[in-house]
Design an enzyme around this catalytic site. Structure first.
Site, mmCIF file in Angstrom:
data_model
loop_
_atom_site.group_PDB
_atom_site.id
_atom_site.type_symbol
_atom_site.label_atom_id
_atom_site.label_comp_id
_atom_site.label_asym_id
_atom_site.label_seq_id
_atom_site.Cartn_x
_atom_site.Cartn_y
_atom_site.Cartn_z
ATOM 1 N N ASP A 208 0.830 -1.214 0.000
ATOM 2 C CA ASP A 208 0.000 0.000 0.000
ATOM 3 C C ASP A 208 0.864 1.263 0.000
ATOM 4 O OD1 ASP A 208 -2.346 1.399 -0.031
ATOM 5 O OD2 ASP A 208 -2.697 1.259 2.126
ATOM 6 N N ASN B 16 -10.860 -3.021 -5.937
ATOM 7 C CA ASN B 16 -10.106 -2.052 -6.738
ATOM 8 C C ASN B 16 -10.790 -1.687 -8.065
ATOM 9 O OD1 ASN B 16 -6.783 -3.218 -5.691
ATOM 10 N ND2 ASN B 16 -8.024 -1.540 -4.904
#
Ligand code: FPP
Length: 239
Positions: free
Chosen positions: A20, A68
């Site tokens: 991330d 996503n």
């Protein structure tokens, strides 16, 4: 590069990483988010190769989650192309490197060409005896458990299995990770302290390491420091 704090004779069998912070890494440099993903992909390549050289056995990385798809069309297309390039590069390099590549997640939503490249690369590297790199693509922990439950229900409905025989071991064997031990540790870069639908079933007893650095800045030495810390932890598995 060796790290003196790590005992390389007892490395964790399986490490999972949530990569991330690519977007924030790019923003700090006044770059588009895409540049962060590109730097992230390069970093994955570098770190996985160093891990392979040093004898790590299984690395699972969260490359694209079932959530996503909610990002902008441009970002989704960019990430898909990055994965395409990554996989095609591995196809080209497969002879000179002994990493086995595997993909977990629901591949049915991926473009046909990407799915075919994945299947080809999986077959091409199946007998590689170095580290296994599991790419989680269109992966969600809940989705994976749901697919496993559906599989069990279908077999029970047709009489192929007895509902009474459904236990944790059987469900584990229907997960995308069936052939792998659960991760010993989960590392998340980028500073957020959450699982975000990554390996919900498999993290039951994983040691968790959440660190502030953005993924493109995360180094192999950072990983080794975490492994050294992990080796000091007392794992009791509930006992
Ligand atoms: C999270 O950063 C990262 C992702 C959603 C994608 C991870 C993908 C890569 C590292 C590269 C592609 C992978 C392969 C296998 C080629 P973010 O965008 O959420 O960052 P932010 O939290 O700073 O916005």
């Amino acid at each position: 590069m060796k790290n003196n704090n790590v005992d390389f004779s007892r490395l964790p069998a399986h490490i999972a990483i949530t990569m991330d912070g690519n977007g924030r890494w790019a923003k700090r440099r006044f770059l588009a988010r895409q540049a962060g993903h590109a730097a992230g992909a390069q970093n994955l390549r570098k770190i996985s190769e160093q891990m392979n050289t040093d004898g790590f056995k299984i690395l699972t990385v969260y490359a694209f989650s079932t959530e996503n798809w909610k990002r902008s069309d441009d970002e989704v297309a960019y990430l898909m192309n990055l994965m395409r390039d990554y996989i095609n590069q591995y196809i080209e390099d497969s002879k000179k490197n002994n990493i086995r590549i595997n993909v977990i997640g629901d591949k049915s939503r991926l473009d046909t060409d990407l799915r075919e490249s994945i299947e080809y690369l999986k077959r091409l590297t199946l007998n590689n005896n170095g580290m296994t790199l599991n790419l989680a693509i269109n992966y969600g922990g809940r989705d994976e458990i749901t697919r496993a439950a559906k599989h069990a229900a279908t077999l029970a409905a047709t009489g192929a299995i007895n509902p009474e025989s459904i236990d944790e071991k059987l469900i584990s064997s229907y997960l995308d990770t069936a052939e792998f031990p659960d991760p010993d540790l989960h590392i998340r870069t980028g500073g957020d302290i959450r699982i975000s639908n990554f390996m919900l079933w498999q993290f039951a007893y994983s040691e968790l390491f959440y660190i502030k650095k953005f993924w493109p800045d995360f180094s192999y030495n950072d990983l080794l420091e975490i492994v050294a810390d992990f080796q000091k932890r007392d794992r009791r598995f509930g006992s």
